[in-house]
Enzyme design. Structure first.
Site: not given
Length: 306
Positions: A46-48, A50
């Protein structure tokens, strides 16, 4: 002499509620230290920015992490219309601003055009590799390379509401779907641009939102009950493939399967992947694939204890 692995040999799956502002690997390392686990891995970054569902696999469960990577996902999203950024999300630099002229009905109608099979061009800020380098590392050096479109499937889109230029919606999609690209494509279809300001993964494969634990909750559990309290929150390894057909094997078939040999079972589907259990003990053996001749070939097996 083989080097002894440090940490506890534990098996199972934890449903972590990843906090914002930390990478998936950073969250994994915190969890691994909390559990003092010998072996652990996450199942899809997951992106930071998210938050939400990040299954963490321990021990034998890491053998099945690929199947969770390949599973469908669902997300809750907030898209800011009228503003584009270089990364497609709120962590990037603003690249362009345009007026939002579409009304709420037009926005929803346009979003729904993305239902079904669509093609996406991955963002330069994705983790896809080009000649061994993640695209996001090249992007940070100011390098842009050509990316091939990828086909993904959007199973469900539901608008939750619109607050000014902020559109709130949920999406169910196949693996490899870039929500940032979906939002950017929506913005271009509306003629105003858009980027993601909030992204929360609600589910992954067979795992629903219920049962997720935050890092703070895990820390409190350890303080109050130690490793026993933490281990009690682990899901069995086989839950990673709980939505697959089940095949129960007799004693002899189970023995030969565990030796790596294809086996025959009367009660089996005609093809595809299956989960395998020992009919006598009920123990989960692993997963296999039904071949053209009807035999079940082992694909991933758990280590059997005496």
């Amino acid at each position: 002499m083989a080097r002894k692995r440090r940490g506890r040999d534990i098996n199972g799956i934890l449903l972590l509620d990843k906090p914002p502002g930390v990478t998936s690997n950073g969250a994994l390392q915190v969890v691994k230290r909390l559990f003092a686990a010998a072996k652990a891995g996450h199942t899809g970054s997951l992106d930071p920015l998210a938050t939400g569902m990040l299954p963490i696999c321990f021990g034998e469960a890491t053998k099945f992490s690929q199947y969770l990577l390949d599973a469908d996902k669902s997300y809750r999203v907030t898209a800011r219309l009228g503003v584009t950024t270089d990364t497609g999300d709120a962590d990037g630099e603003v690249r362009d601003t345009r007026p939002v002229t579409a009304d709420a009905a037009t926005v929803e109608r346009t979003l729904m055009t993305f239902l079904g099979d669509i093609e996406q061009i991955p963002s330069m800020y994705s983790a896809i590799k080009h000649q061994g380098q993640p695209l996001y590392k090249l992007a940070r050096q100011g390098i842009e390379v050509e990316r091939q479109p990828r086909q993904v499937t959007i199973h469900r889109l539901e608008v939750l509401g619109q607050d000014g230029d902020d559109l709130h919606f949920e999406v169910d999609c196949t693996k490899g779907t870039y929500v940032r690209s979906l939002v950017e494509d929506l913005g271009e279809a509306l003629g105003c641009g858009a980027h993601v300001t909030l992204l929360r993964r609600l589910s992954a494969g067979p795992y629903p939102t219920d049962g997720m634990l935050t890092l703070d909750e895990l820390g409190s559990l350890k303080e109050e009950g130690g490793f026993e309290a933490l281990d009690a929150r682990l899901l069995p390894v086989e839950t990673a493939v709980a939505d697959w057909p089940q095949v129960k094997l007799g004693r002899d078939a189970a023995f030969y399967l565990c030796q790596g040999q294809p086996v025959m079972a009367a009660d089996r589907p005609r093809d595809g992947m299956v989960t395998l259990y020992n009919a006598e003990s009920g123990a989960f053996l692993g997963v296999g694939e039904v071949q053209e001749d009807g035999m079940i070939a082992p694909r991933r097996l758990v280590a059997q204890t005496a």
